[in-house]
Enzyme design. Structure first.
Site, PDB file in Angstrom:
ATOM      1  N   SER A 189      25.083 -33.205 -32.613  1.00 20.43           N
ATOM      2  CA  SER A 189      24.043 -32.430 -31.938  1.00 20.43           C
ATOM      3  C   SER A 189      22.896 -33.361 -31.563  1.00 20.43           C
ATOM      4  O   SER A 189      23.103 -34.323 -30.826  1.00 20.43           O
ATOM      5  CB  SER A 189      23.575 -31.272 -32.833  1.00 20.43           C
ATOM      6  OG  SER A 189      22.687 -30.428 -32.139  1.00 20.43           O
ATOM      7  N   THR A 190      21.707 -33.135 -32.086  1.00 21.24           N
ATOM      8  CA  THR A 190      20.543 -33.936 -31.719  1.00 21.24           C
ATOM      9  C   THR A 190      20.793 -35.413 -32.012  1.00 21.24           C
ATOM     10  O   THR A 190      21.141 -35.784 -33.119  1.00 21.24           O
ATOM     11  CB  THR A 190      19.298 -33.470 -32.500  1.00 21.24           C
ATOM     12  OG1 THR A 190      19.162 -32.060 -32.365  1.00 21.24           O
ATOM     13  CG2 THR A 190      18.048 -34.156 -31.980  1.00 21.24           C
ATOM     14  N   HIS A 216      26.423 -30.353 -28.937  1.00 14.26           N
ATOM     15  CA  HIS A 216      25.622 -29.189 -28.560  1.00 14.26           C
ATOM     16  C   HIS A 216      24.805 -29.494 -27.310  1.00 14.26           C
ATOM     17  O   HIS A 216      23.869 -30.284 -27.345  1.00 14.26           O
ATOM     18  CB  HIS A 216      24.677 -28.792 -29.699  1.00 14.26           C
ATOM     19  CG  HIS A 216      25.398 -28.373 -30.944  1.00 14.26           C
ATOM     20  ND1 HIS A 216      24.827 -28.432 -32.192  1.00 14.26           N
ATOM     21  CD2 HIS A 216      26.649 -27.869 -31.132  1.00 14.26           C
ATOM     22  CE1 HIS A 216      25.690 -27.992 -33.091  1.00 14.26           C
ATOM     23  NE2 HIS A 216      26.806 -27.646 -32.475  1.00 14.26           N
ATOM     24  N   MET A 309      21.015 -31.492 -36.147  1.00 12.47           N
ATOM     25  CA  MET A 309      20.336 -30.531 -36.999  1.00 12.47           C
ATOM     26  C   MET A 309      21.297 -29.425 -37.423  1.00 12.47           C
ATOM     27  O   MET A 309      22.223 -29.089 -36.694  1.00 12.47           O
ATOM     28  CB  MET A 309      19.143 -29.924 -36.253  1.00 12.47           C
ATOM     29  CG  MET A 309      18.253 -29.046 -37.121  1.00 12.47           C
ATOM     30  SD  MET A 309      16.973 -28.217 -36.170  1.00 12.47           S
ATOM     31  CE  MET A 309      17.894 -26.858 -35.485  1.00 12.47           C
ATOM     32  N   ASP A 312      26.479 -27.088 -38.473  1.00 15.83           N
ATOM     33  CA  ASP A 312      27.656 -26.699 -37.699  1.00 15.83           C
ATOM     34  C   ASP A 312      28.808 -27.659 -37.992  1.00 15.83           C
ATOM     35  O   ASP A 312      28.636 -28.873 -37.987  1.00 15.83           O
ATOM     36  CB  ASP A 312      27.326 -26.708 -36.199  1.00 15.83           C
ATOM     37  CG  ASP A 312      28.458 -26.150 -35.354  1.00 15.83           C
ATOM     38  OD1 ASP A 312      29.208 -25.292 -35.861  1.00 15.83           O
ATOM     39  OD2 ASP A 312      28.586 -26.574 -34.185  1.00 15.83           O
TER      40      ASP A 312
END
Length: 375
Positions: A189-190, A216, A309, A312
């Site tokens: 993600s991030t 993401h 973050m 998931d």
């Protein structure tokens, strides 16, 4: 002590809107504003330690956002930067370039003044700020906007807490031999777009497995991400399309705004890419990808969790651990932009290896191997 924010945008209206958003959190303060990248560059070089975070537009006169980031890189000036731009939606290629150059995250600008004044844009901006500045999240309604700031559901939070509190019993991993049916499934993600550039380009074109990636991102960005990674890599990289037949040595990037699953068809394993509701504010969602592997006959599943973050992927990997032969590789804390997703999967007791980002590709390739004679 309040966090100092620099706003860089050529629109006076947008500077005002963003200023109002920042003012709504008493932990933040507007240290300065700039109407173009050149003005911002002068401010930063005069006092590099003044700003805790910069909110940066891309399309500006005199010096645009990409040029600003390139100049900071030349001078090795480390600044935490979030892109806030209409180009971040219309010009996904430019956004990917900003993330390559070290931008922490991005938020798409609203398309109208009315949208700019609603809570959705405010939540997205503040959500990214809180993550970037490591500030406790102020409780807000869950949103199906596919941004890293979206909160995960209460039931998922409890399930993750139970996992990390108790730890699971890992099934012994059995390394598969020649001719085994293998797959690699990666979640991030991030910080993921930049991290992926240190993983996928290092993989051999003869990787002995197809590779799935859930990063993401909203709709419209993952095609540019895949295209950029394809340019840099020996393996083939593409945005996943519905009906794609999985092939060894090909990396499939989950399409933003959709969910990706592996399904068995007569012609082999294919991808299901569908527009459907988000799970825990995420589409694509890594848990859904991992869960889809439960009913497959892969002999060996290599799960990889990179920076991001939240948690998931962990629940999906836990289900795989109960039924399948899996090997789990997680990125270590020092090399993560955000040590969230790898932390959760490791604290759940699911990891086989925790390694620096620079070693992830090697760990994948060592576990999966390469096709003999390139076939």
């Amino acid at each position: 002590m309040k966090k100092n924010i620099l706003i860089v945008d050529d629109s006076a209206l947008m500077r005002r809107v963003i200023s109002d958003i920042i003012a709504s959190d008493d932990r933040l303060t507007i240290a300065d504003t700039a109407s173009n990248g050149l003005q911002a560059f002068d401010l930063v070089t005069l006092n590099p330690k003044k700003y805790d975070l910069i909110l940066l537009d891309i399309n500006m006169p005199k010096m645009n956002g990409i040029e600003f980031l390139e100049q900071l890189e030349k001078l090795k000036l480390r600044q935490k930067i979030i892109i806030v731009s209409t180009l971040a939606k219309e010009g996904a290629k430019e956004t990917i370039r900003c993330l390559e150059l070290g931008a922490f995250d991005f938020v798409t600008k609203p398309e109208s003044f009315l949208e700019a004044k609603n809570d959705s844009f405010k939540k997205r901006v503040l959500g990214s700020l809180w993550v970037a500045l490591s500030l406790p999240e102020v409780v807000q309604e869950n949103t199906e906007k596919n941004m890293p700031g979206a909160r995960i559901g209460i039931s998922t939070t409890r399930a993750l807490h139970d996992l990390t509190a108790s730890k699971v019993v890992r099934k012994p991993y059995v390394k598969s031999g020649a001719g085994a049916n293998k797959i690699v499934a990666l979640a991030c993600s991030t910080g993921g777009p930049k991290a992926l550039q240190q993983v996928i380009p290092k993989l051999s074109r003869d990787l002995d497995a197809p590779m799935l990636v859930v990063q993401h991102m909203p709709k419209g960005f993952t095609n540019s991400l895949a295209a950029r990674l394809h340019e840099l890599s020996e393996v083939t990289v593409k945005e996943a399309e519905h009906g794609d037949v999985l092939q060894k040595g090909v990396v499939y990037i989950a399409k933003g705004g959709c969910q990706m699953r592996v399904v068995k068809k007569r012609e082999g394993y294919t991808l299901s890419v569908t527009e459907e509701p988000a799970r825990n504010g995420l589409k694509p969602c890594a848990d859904i990808m991992y869960e889809s592997l439960l009913d497959t006959a892969f002999d060996d599943i290599t799960c990889v969790v990179l920076t991001g973050m939240g948690g998931d992927g962990t629940l999906g990997i836990k289900q795989l651990n109960d039924k399948k032969n899996i090997y789990v590789i997680a990125q270590d804390e020092p090399s993560c932009t955000v040590y969230g997703m790898p932390k959760v999967v490791h604290e759940a007791g699911l990891t086989d290896e925790v390694v620096d980002l620079s070693q992830i590709a090697g760990a994948i390739q060592k576990n999966v191997g390469v096709q003999k004679n390139g076939c």
